[in-house]
Scaffold this motif. Sequence first.
Motif, PDB file in Angstrom:
ATOM      1  N   MET A  84       0.844  -1.186   0.000  1.00 13.69           N
ATOM      2  CA  MET A  84       0.000   0.000   0.000  1.00 13.69           C
ATOM      3  C   MET A  84       0.884   1.241   0.000  1.00 13.69           C
ATOM      4  O   MET A  84       1.738   1.402   0.882  1.00 13.69           O
ATOM      5  N   ARG A  85       0.676   2.075  -0.953  1.00 13.26           N
ATOM      6  CA  ARG A  85       1.495   3.266  -1.100  1.00 13.26           C
ATOM      7  C   ARG A  85       1.414   4.150   0.141  1.00 13.26           C
ATOM      8  O   ARG A  85       0.346   4.401   0.679  1.00 13.26           O
ATOM      9  N   GLY A  86       2.552   4.610   0.622  1.00 14.57           N
ATOM     10  CA  GLY A  86       2.600   5.587   1.700  1.00 14.57           C
ATOM     11  C   GLY A  86       2.569   5.012   3.094  1.00 14.57           C
ATOM     12  O   GLY A  86       2.616   5.768   4.072  1.00 14.57           O
ATOM     13  N   THR A  87       2.475   3.684   3.240  1.00 13.11           N
ATOM     14  CA  THR A  87       2.428   3.104   4.582  1.00 13.11           C
ATOM     15  C   THR A  87       2.951   1.669   4.534  1.00 13.11           C
ATOM     16  O   THR A  87       2.816   0.980   3.523  1.00 13.11           O
ATOM     17  N   ASP A  88       3.545   1.240   5.628  1.00 14.14           N
ATOM     18  CA  ASP A  88       3.871  -0.180   5.764  1.00 14.14           C
ATOM     19  C   ASP A  88       3.037  -0.815   6.874  1.00 14.14           C
ATOM     20  O   ASP A  88       3.253  -1.962   7.243  1.00 14.14           O
ATOM     21  N   GLU A  89       2.051  -0.050   7.385  1.00  9.38           N
ATOM     22  CA  GLU A  89       1.188  -0.555   8.444  1.00  9.38           C
ATOM     23  C   GLU A  89       0.114  -1.480   7.890  1.00  9.38           C
ATOM     24  O   GLU A  89      -0.225  -2.502   8.495  1.00  9.38           O
ATOM     25  N   LEU A  90      -0.457  -1.103   6.747  1.00  7.83           N
ATOM     26  CA  LEU A  90      -1.511  -1.874   6.111  1.00  7.83           C
ATOM     27  C   LEU A  90      -1.062  -2.278   4.714  1.00  7.83           C
ATOM     28  O   LEU A  90      -0.238  -1.607   4.092  1.00  7.83           O
TER      29      LEU A  90
END
Length: 432
Positions: free
Chosen positions: A104-110
């Motif tokens: 997911m672009r912009g995050t590694d959380e989700l």
Amino acid sequence: MRDIACCRPVEPGRPVPAGRGLTRRSVLLSGIGLGLTLFGGRALSPQGVAEAVAAASPADRVLVCVSLSGGVDGLSLAPPQHDRRYDRRLRPQLWVDPATTLAMRGTDELRWHPAAASLKRLHDRGRLTLLPAVGYDGPNHSHFTSRHFYEVGATDPQGTTGWLGRYLDVVGTDHNPLQGLTLGETISPMLAASRVSVAATDRPQDYRIATPGIDGGPFHDELLRAFAALGRGTSPDPVLDAARAVHGDAVDLHGQLQARFADGPETYPEGRLGTRLADMARLLGAGLPIRCGTIDAALDFDSHANQDGSFGRQVDEVGRALEAFQSDLERRGIADRVLTLVWSEFGRRPEENGSVGTDHGAGGVAMLLGTRVRGGQLGAFPGLASLDPDGNLRATVDYRGLYCSLLEEWLEADAGPIVPGADRLERYALLA
């Protein structure tokens, strides 16, 4: 035609749907079928619809709302990567292996579910904003009640008008039934208004002039030419003159709509969602005076059992339909004035049940789609460490504050008269 009340059946002990008691009238005059059902307001002639089309401003902004009924499982759509509680103990069969997910672009959380490739592409392009946990305090886990709250824009079981209907009551006109349009068999309670008329149509391209006993061919065409000629005539008799005008208006509108539906659409996936989104793009591209449109995806995300067998297929269909819709709007040059809200009445419980499914929860998923959205993520993922008293995800975005933000940022209207308690609700930055 006899007036009949609108909207879905009422479950015992549940709120009455917004718009219940509105009369509806099909525009059927002397055997002429318009393909529209009008709700509330006054019954209009085809001439009234044609006048509304002519008065439409090409710069008007449009909000399209797509409902994913049943409650989408956000933990499957966008599984968390660093929450140690999200594991096979919580979801023995439904746990989504990180090795199969999409970045997911912009995050590694989700990350995205492997079937969400179309949603990922939209998100990567900055065309989609993900809201991973939308809801309200003290969530109700009844489909009927929670949907009602989302439709009326308030946690009010007695609400009788929809939040978009109230918006149209403020800014709408008496002579434009297309200002609020549901593509479906009956009007969405979101559009239930108290002052202006709104409309529903299941297949707008099926507009036709009825010629009983003659199905197409040269005789049908000759009858249409005769109707047109009749409409151009005059009569000293006011009743006959009105009848001539109605026939002429109907033939004119028939020709306009048929021409506007002649261009080939983007390639949409099979199914009612794809068909309805394609129809919406055609109508908007034709310049019809739509301010708010609503579409039910006609998919069932109420996955109490065997969720692994249906979830990926449905997510793929939704993603491909939305991607085609956005591409279609961009191809037509109207994407900058259309914003799409995708919503579901609640999320699912974190733990898998004994039937390889998930039960009704909270902290539901929403998405905003368009060229003007900020993209990325709106509202934090709440995590599994601090669940609500019922053991569900906590909402980090209040849906009523989201509505206020849509009204004020996108539709440029004061949310105060439309959303109860608007002055106490948080606002969110939605547009780039």
